[in-house]
Scaffold this motif. Sequence first.
Motif, short mmCIF file in Angstrom:
data_model
loop_
_atom_site.label_atom_id
_atom_site.label_comp_id
_atom_site.label_asym_id
_atom_site.label_seq_id
_atom_site.Cartn_x
_atom_site.Cartn_y
_atom_site.Cartn_z
N ILE A 170 8.22 23.59 27.48
CA ILE A 170 7.55 24.54 28.05
C ILE A 170 7.26 25.71 27.22
N ASP A 171 8.28 26.00 26.31
CA ASP A 171 8.08 26.92 25.23
C ASP A 171 7.75 28.57 25.59
N PHE A 172 8.50 28.87 26.64
CA PHE A 172 8.46 30.28 27.37
C PHE A 172 9.24 31.24 26.56
N ALA A 173 8.81 32.25 26.08
CA ALA A 173 9.40 33.57 25.62
C ALA A 173 9.14 34.85 25.88
N GLY A 174 9.88 35.37 26.97
CA GLY A 174 9.60 36.56 27.41
C GLY A 174 10.59 37.77 27.32
N ASP A 175 10.72 38.74 28.18
CA ASP A 175 11.55 39.84 27.66
C ASP A 175 12.87 39.58 28.20
N ASN A 176 13.10 38.65 28.94
CA ASN A 176 14.36 38.45 29.67
C ASN A 176 14.87 36.69 29.18
N PHE A 177 13.92 35.97 29.11
CA PHE A 177 14.47 34.59 28.96
C PHE A 177 13.43 33.91 27.77
N SER A 178 14.22 33.01 27.11
CA SER A 178 13.57 32.29 26.10
C SER A 178 13.96 30.76 26.21
N VAL A 179 12.96 30.08 26.69
CA VAL A 179 13.25 28.48 27.34
C VAL A 179 12.46 27.71 26.81
N GLN A 180 13.17 26.60 26.09
CA GLN A 180 12.14 25.54 25.39
C GLN A 180 11.90 24.32 26.37
N GLY A 181 12.85 24.00 27.05
CA GLY A 181 12.71 22.97 27.88
C GLY A 181 12.86 21.54 27.43
N PRO A 182 12.21 20.40 27.93
CA PRO A 182 12.02 20.22 29.31
C PRO A 182 13.25 20.23 30.25
N SER A 183 12.80 20.28 31.57
CA SER A 183 13.88 19.81 32.57
C SER A 183 14.38 18.75 32.28
N ILE A 184 15.73 18.59 32.78
CA ILE A 184 16.40 17.27 32.84
C ILE A 184 16.21 16.55 34.22
N THR A 185 15.26 17.24 34.89
CA THR A 185 15.14 16.41 36.39
C THR A 185 13.64 15.99 36.23
N PRO A 186 13.43 14.68 36.92
CA PRO A 186 12.21 14.45 36.84
C PRO A 186 11.35 15.18 37.98
N ARG A 187 9.95 15.10 37.84
CA ARG A 187 9.04 15.82 38.87
C ARG A 187 9.40 15.45 40.31
N SER A 188 9.52 16.45 41.10
CA SER A 188 9.93 16.25 42.24
C SER A 188 8.77 15.61 43.41
N PRO A 189 9.15 15.33 44.66
CA PRO A 189 8.02 14.96 45.57
C PRO A 189 6.82 15.85 45.74
N GLN A 190 7.29 17.00 46.00
CA GLN A 190 6.15 18.13 46.09
C GLN A 190 5.64 18.53 44.73
N GLY A 191 5.97 18.02 43.59
CA GLY A 191 5.54 18.65 42.16
C GLY A 191 6.00 20.04 42.05
N GLN A 192 5.45 20.82 42.97
CA GLN A 192 5.90 22.32 42.81
C GLN A 192 6.40 22.41 44.12
N SER A 193 7.65 22.91 44.31
CA SER A 193 8.28 23.22 45.49
C SER A 193 7.48 24.52 46.18
N VAL A 194 7.55 25.01 47.22
CA VAL A 194 6.88 26.01 47.85
C VAL A 194 7.76 27.38 47.43
N VAL A 195 7.10 28.42 46.93
CA VAL A 195 7.96 29.60 46.69
C VAL A 195 7.34 30.84 47.29
#
Length: 377
Positions: free
Chosen positions: A188-213
């Motif tokens: 995912i290669d995210f770099a921001g003011d608070n987080f720097s996260v490369q990823g990927p997740s260790i969990t497969p894509r879930s049934p909804q793909g994106q859970s509701v936010v």
Amino acid sequence: MAESEFFLGLELAGTGIHPASWRRDDSRAEDLFTGEYWVDAVTAAEKAGVDAVFVPDSFGLQPGGPGVARGRLDAVAIAARVAAATRHIGLLPQAAVTHTEPFHLAKAIQSLDFASFGRAGWEVTVSEGVEQARAFGRKGEQDAVSLWHEADEAIEVVTRLWDSWEDDAEIRDVPTGRFIDRDKLHYIDFAGDNFSVQGPSITPRSPQGQSVVAVRADADASTGVAVRRGDLIRVAASNLDAARVLRTALRTAIRAADRDPDAVRILLDVEVHLADTPGTVRDEVAQLDQWTPAATPTSLRHLGTPATLRELLGAIGASGAADGVVLRPLATPATVAHLAALARNPRSAGTLRDRLGLPRPLSRYADTTTIQEGTPS
């Protein structure tokens, strides 16, 4: 708006949002820290046709001193416990981002989505005040702008992680011994003011793909995040005219943020207490206030019978003031016991996105350059 489209949510804030609710004979305060309390409340709500439950949470104790029910179970853990006991109702625990890594949050909500067969959501919250900052000791107290800027970045990280596995990444190819296709996993290669996260997740894509936010729009800082990020936006208004004005303003802001307003649902908070007769309702609320005076409500409030609540829900739907409501019981067991009298037909099984009329999004990484050799499999 047709009743079949009007979304009915229920917030389960322990024994109720009234600080004296635990003193009622029917409060079940002695069961509050058991799984049975939450299973009973959520299964009753499901049978009554409630579309989703919201479970508040915080890293701080409830304010009010010894006269208030204090102490919390983890909201995501509660939702996981009731997932196995329910089949249709959506589950939206609150989870704060301020002292929690987004990688952990992404994994927890993805796991809940698997456990519930696609009924998971996430209500985003932040941790205000010095007390919660000291509980972790990693950083000092933050102001609202800083907190919600961090939340905005955290949501971005979480949703990217939810997309970091394509839907067909699991191949389970026995002849070649390959469980996953690593070309379907993405940094995912995210770099921001608070987080720097490369990823990927260790969990497969879930049934909804994106859970509701879900995000509350109750201050300038949180409203901006709600407009940019929320699938559900929770609002408070003292009357239907104010709610309608607020919904119009939010839809305009959503469009200005280059999002489709029809793909976002705006839910109106309604404080509620139900009883068989109006007189009983008045007496019961008066008793609660006599035990512990409650703060003046800032949202719409309904004290009445199931029949009068049904009339109110119809009026809200017809007025265009909101796409649905979130009932906030003053006393949880008392109100939940009366919800069946709303005579609302439970929805058929399906994902929470299905129930909201929201499409299942494709992974944003599905057509991008794939992850390089050497990623953990």
